[in-house]
Design an enzyme around this catalytic site. Structure first.
Site, PDB file in Angstrom:
ATOM      1  N   LYS A  63       0.778  -1.129  -0.045  1.00 20.16           N
ATOM      2  CA  LYS A  63       0.015   0.023   0.021  1.00 20.16           C
ATOM      3  C   LYS A  63       0.966   1.278   0.075  1.00 20.16           C
ATOM      4  CE  LYS A  63       0.514   1.017   4.662  1.00 20.16           C
ATOM      5  NZ  LYS A  63       1.810   2.271   5.039  1.00 20.16           N
ATOM      6  N   ASP A 118      -2.719  -1.328  10.447  1.00 17.16           N
ATOM      7  CA  ASP A 118      -2.972  -1.383   8.901  1.00 17.16           C
ATOM      8  C   ASP A 118      -3.825  -2.588   8.450  1.00 17.16           C
ATOM      9  OD1 ASP A 118      -1.435   0.906   8.824  1.00 17.16           O
ATOM     10  OD2 ASP A 118       0.290   0.108   7.668  1.00 17.16           O
TER      11      ASP A 118
HETATM   12  O1  C5P Z   1      -0.637  -1.527  15.098  1.00 17.91           O
HETATM   13  P1  C5P Z   1       0.972  -1.676  14.651  1.00 17.91           P
HETATM   14  O2  C5P Z   1       1.380  -2.812  15.585  1.00 17.91           O
HETATM   15  O3  C5P Z   1       1.176  -1.877  13.461  1.00 17.91           O
HETATM   16  O4  C5P Z   1       1.420  -0.461  15.076  1.00 17.91           O
HETATM   17  C1  C5P Z   1       3.134  -0.347  15.303  1.00 17.91           C
HETATM   18  C2  C5P Z   1       3.323   0.829  16.250  1.00 17.91           C
HETATM   19  O5  C5P Z   1       3.210   1.949  15.544  1.00 17.91           O
HETATM   20  C3  C5P Z   1       2.592   0.909  17.422  1.00 17.91           C
HETATM   21  O6  C5P Z   1       3.448   0.040  18.530  1.00 17.91           O
HETATM   22  C4  C5P Z   1       2.735   2.333  17.624  1.00 17.91           C
HETATM   23  O7  C5P Z   1       3.939   2.874  18.376  1.00 17.91           O
HETATM   24  C5  C5P Z   1       2.627   3.056  16.427  1.00 17.91           C
HETATM   25  N1  C5P Z   1       1.375   3.287  15.765  1.00 17.91           N
HETATM   26  C6  C5P Z   1       0.871   4.564  16.572  1.00 17.91           C
HETATM   27  N2  C5P Z   1      -0.520   4.981  16.029  1.00 17.91           N
HETATM   28  C7  C5P Z   1      -1.102   4.404  15.104  1.00 17.91           C
HETATM   29  C8  C5P Z   1      -0.529   3.249  14.529  1.00 17.91           C
HETATM   30  C9  C5P Z   1       0.815   2.722  14.984  1.00 17.91           C
HETATM   31  O8  C5P Z   1       1.209   5.249  17.390  1.00 17.91           O
HETATM   32  N3  C5P Z   1      -2.267   4.990  14.651  1.00 17.91           N
END
Ligand code: C5P
Length: 301
Positions: free
Chosen positions: A17, A147
Site C-alpha cells: 500500500k 494497517d
Molecule cells: O498497530 P501496529 O502494531 O502496526 O503499530 C506499530 C506501532 O506504531 C505501535 O506500537 C505504535 O507505536 C505506532 N502506531 C501509532 N499509532 C497508530 C499506528 C501505529 O502510534 N495509529
C-alpha cells in the site's frame, strides 16, 4: 488481494500500500495516534500459500531467511488468531502449512507484513470455508496491526482511528506509481516516537482535497494533495529517506512523498508507462529498489 484455489491449497497475492495522505490528530489514551489516512493498494505483491496438514499446529516457511517464520511473524499470529476465533471446537486438531514468498521490502512503510497477515486471515476463511463476512475478517485483522484491516478491503480507502476504520472511496484513474526503497529499515514505533519528540503530533490537514481530486481523476490536483505527517520524523531518523525523495522528485519531475512511516518514497505519474520509463532512467544510478506499479483494483496486467 487476489485469492485463488489450486487443488488442496489456497494462494493469496498480498498487495503493498501507499499512503497518499496521512495526518495525525493527537495521541490517544491507549498510546496510539489518531489518524486520518488515504491508503491505496498497489500491484507489488507478497505471495502466501496455505494448506491443511494432518498434524495439529502451524508450520511456516518464508523465502526471506532474515524474517522469523514462527510466532514472531505476523502471518503466524494471524493464523493463530483465526484458529482460535473462527474454528471453534475443531481448533485443537487444526493443522496449517503457510509459505510466504516475500517481495515487498519490510520496514519500508509499504505495509507488507500487515498485508500478509490480512492475506492469511482471508485465505484461511477460504481454506476452511468458514464464510466470515468482510467486516468480520477486517475486525479480526485489526487485532493484528493498525494497517491490517485495510488490506481486507484493498482498493483506495479513507482510514481513521488507529487506521482500522475503513471507508472505501472512489479513485477511478489508472495512475502509475513509482516507488523507491532506499534499503534502510525504519521501525514504525520509532517514527511515531520521533513525531512526538518534535512536537508535530496534532496536525489539522484534512484529506478532502485529495479525495475530491482522486474521485475526479485529476492528476495535478492529486499531486498537490499528497501529504504525510510522518515524512519529517522519517527523514530525521534516516537521511537516506531525504536523498531518496530528492532523487525521485528530480527524476520524475513530480512530487515525491514518504509512504507510511517510511522508508520507501513514491511519486504519482499520469500512467504506468510514464512510471516504467522513469524507472529505467533511475535504475543505473540508484542503489535502492525501484518498483513501477498500478492501483491494484484497476490493474489489467
Ligand atoms: O498497530 P501496529 O502494531 O502496526 O503499530 C506499530 C506501532 O506504531 C505501535 O506500537 C505504535 O507505536 C505506532 N502506531 C501509532 N499509532 C497508530 C499506528 C501505529 O502510534 N495509529
Amino acid at each position: 488481494m487476489i485469492i485463488s484455489r489450486t487443488g488442496q491449497s489456497i494462494t493469496v497475492e498480498c498487495p503493498a500500500k501507499l499512503n497518499l495522505f496521512l495526518e495525525c490528530r493527537g495521541i490517544r489514551s491507549d498510546g496510539y495516534h489518531e489518524l486520518e489516512t488515504v491508503m491505496q493498494a498497489v500491484t507489488l505483491y507478497d505471495r502466501i500459500t496455505l494448506a491443511r496438514r494432518e498434524k495439529p499446529g502451524i508450520a511456516m516457511t518464508c523465502s526471506d531467511l532474515g524474517l522469523p517464520a514462527g510466532p514472531g511473524n505476523l502471518c503466524y499470529k494471524a493464523a493463530e488468531l483465526f484458529i482460535s476465533e473462527a474454528l471453534g471446537n475443531s481448533a485443537k486438531e487444526c493443522g496449517i502449512i503457510i509459505h510466504l514468498e516475500k517481495k515487498i521490502p519490510y520496514g519500508s512503510g509499504l505495509g507488507g507484513g500487515s498485508s500478509d497477515a490480512a492475506g492469511v486471515i482471508a485465505g484461511l476463511n477460504e481454506l476452511f470455508e468458514t464464510g466470515l463476512s468482510r467486516e468480520q475478517l477486517a475486525a479480526m485483522a485489526a487485532k493484528i496491526g493498525s494497517d491490517c484491516a485495510f488490506f481486507i478491503y484493498g482498493g483506495t480507502a479513507l482510514c481513521r482511528g488507529r487506521g482500522e476504520k475503513i471507508l472505501p472511496v472512489k479513485a477511478p484513474a489508472a495512475f502509475g506509481y513509482l516507488i523507491l526503497w532506499p534499503k534502510v529499515k525504519l521501525p514504525t514505533k520509532d517514527v511515531y516516537a520521533k513525531l512526538d519528540n518534535i512536537g508535530l503530533t496534532s496536525g489539522n490537514s484534512d484529506a478532502t482535497f485529495l479525495l475530491d481530486a482522486l474521485a475526479a481523476g485529476d492528476y495535478d490536483r492529486v499531486c498537490t494533495g499528497l501529504f504525510n505527517r510522518l515524512g519529517e520524523p522519517a527523514t530525521l531518523l534516516a537521511p537516506e529517506v531525504s536523498l531518496a525523495l530528492t532523487h525521485l522528485a528530480d527524476a520524475s519531475k513530480a512530487v515525491a512523498m514518504v509512504t507510511g512511516s517510511g522508508s520507501a518514497v513514491f511519486a504519482v505519474l499520469p500512467g504506468i508507462e510514464e512510471a516504467r520509463s522513469i524507472q529505467q532512467e533511475l535504475k543505473p544510478r540508484e542503489n535502492g529498489l525501484i518498483f513501477a506499479v498500478r492501483p491494484e483494483s484497476l490493474a489489467t496486467n
